[in-house]
Design an enzyme around this catalytic site. Structure first.
Site, mmCIF file in Angstrom:
data_model
loop_
_atom_site.group_PDB
_atom_site.id
_atom_site.type_symbol
_atom_site.label_atom_id
_atom_site.label_comp_id
_atom_site.label_asym_id
_atom_site.label_seq_id
_atom_site.Cartn_x
_atom_site.Cartn_y
_atom_site.Cartn_z
ATOM 1 N N GLY A 186 -1.855 -14.965 6.803
ATOM 2 C CA GLY A 186 -0.461 -15.412 6.637
ATOM 3 C C GLY A 186 -0.103 -16.537 7.588
ATOM 4 N N GLY B 292 6.655 -2.072 -0.661
ATOM 5 C CA GLY B 292 6.294 -3.344 -1.291
ATOM 6 C C GLY B 292 5.216 -4.087 -0.516
ATOM 7 N N LYS C 97 -11.031 -12.636 2.357
ATOM 8 C CA LYS C 97 -10.586 -13.425 3.511
ATOM 9 C C LYS C 97 -11.748 -13.692 4.476
ATOM 10 C CE LYS C 97 -5.883 -11.694 3.103
ATOM 11 N NZ LYS C 97 -5.008 -10.546 3.440
#
Ligand code: NAP
Length: 324
Positions: A140, A193, A211
């Site tokens: 991120g 979520g 990743k």
């Protein structure tokens, strides 16, 4: 002024538009925004303040593919934010290739194309003289690729270890600190979520493997594919195993490991006071380099911190190509 097309207008596309509108406007003009149903194109720039909640309700929205607009006459940079697909990389890989063929630079958060065809895409970018940036694909908002590009390249990297999947880390954290059974912790992650639509990508270690492949190829020129990764997920970790680790001042974390020319994903014991031992949805990446020794980066692996990575890539391209 750098002109952008944003292809994929879900969580990240919307969060990026919000940032461009509120604090980044002026340097970037968005001429095209697309989702799975069609495209909004305005040659003079989309008014980001006038966008309705549903893109398809915007005046000028047409049920056409954005691919015809990925053209140097109207766009300088494609920001590619479509869903990750590790079977064939589509639709993202098609958009990225079309944009690069047309001479556009590309920023992407989409892991699929890079995990499947890292070297090919980098070669295509070089052949076309365009930049392909992907800071948002791993960790991120953690600036691992930017750090490598501008700082670590002068050193010899030896290995990388990472806690790269927020959902599995959340589950293991709940098991460790609350003694919560895995299925309940997963259910909680779904309700919050955090989990992928297909949570097997998280718990079976596939997201971590994707990743790890991107990290290995980008930082260590490993020329690996997803099929080269030995993957063990977290499904067989019991509360008893976590409890036994706790008694020794340790815990169990799912790690992506790039070492000795191999990539693997597996649950590993780690001391609770080790810098890499982060909890909840946090991600951490530990890089070992010859001179530097160990460097650990910690941050949010998903959510709006990812927008920082997208803006940083756009900024880098603007600095290198569009600002004198
Ligand atoms: N969310 C994060 O924190 C995060 C972090 C790092 C990386 N990523 C990666 O970034 C990418 C975007 O994530 P997201 O969370 O924004 O996903 P998302 O909310 O699911 O949004 C995906 C968008 O792509 C659009 N789309 C689907 N198929 C398309 C097609 N053929 N042509 C054009 N648009 C298409 C969807 O259209 P509709 O709106 O019509 O469905 C939607 O607008 C993914 O690859 C994800 O893995 C996300």
């Amino acid at each position: 002024m750098m002109r952008c097309a944003i292809v994929g207008y879900g969580f990240l596309g919307r969060a990026l538009v919000k940032s461009l509108r509120e604090s980044y406007g002026g340097r970037v003009k968005v001429t095209c925004i697309a989702n799975s149903r069609g495209t909004l194109f305005k040659e003079g720039g989309v008014d980001l303040n006038q966008l309705p909640a549903e893109l398809s309700e915007a005046v000028g929205f047409r049920e056409v593919s954005p691919i015809d607009y990925l053209d140097k006459r109207w766009v300088d940079v494609l920001v590619e934010l479509t869903p990750t697909n590790v079977i064939d990389g589509r639709p993202g890989i098609d958009y990225i290739r079309a944009a690069m063929r047309a001479g556009l630079d590309v920023v992407t958060a989409n892991k699929g194309p890079l995990a499947l065809a890292f070297d090919e895409l980098m070669r295509e970018a070089e052949d076309k003289g365009v930049l392909l940036r992907y800071e948002a694909t791993v960790g991120g908002g953690i600036p691992v690729f930017t750090l490598h590009r501008y700082y670590l390249k002068s050193d010899k990297l030896i290995s990388i270890r990472g806690i790269l999947n927020g959902t599995s880390n959340y589950i293991l954290t709940r098991m460790h600190f609350e003694g919560m059974p895995m299925d309940l912790a997963l259910e909680e992650a779904r309700m919050l979520g955090i989990a992928e639509r297909d949570s097997k990508l998280d718990t079976e270690g596939i997201d971590t493997a994707i990743k790890s492949v991107i990290l290995a190829n980008s930082l260590l020129q490993a020329k690996k594919r997803l099929s080269d990764v030995k993957i063990t997920g977290i499904n067989s970790i019991t509360l008893d195993a976590i409890h036994a680790a706790k008694e020794m001042g340790m815990t169990i974390k799912l790690m992506g490991l790039v070492e000795d020319g191999k990539i693997s994903v597996e649950p590993r014991l780690i001391r609770l006071n080790h810098p890499l031992c982060v909890h909840g949805t946090l991600n951490a990446i530990d890089i070992i380099a010859e001179n530097l020794g160990s460097l650990t980066l910690i941050g949010h692996g998903a959510g709006k911190s990812t927008v920082t990575a997208l803006l940083s890539d756009l900024n880098d391209i603007a600095r290198l190509k569009y600002i004198d």
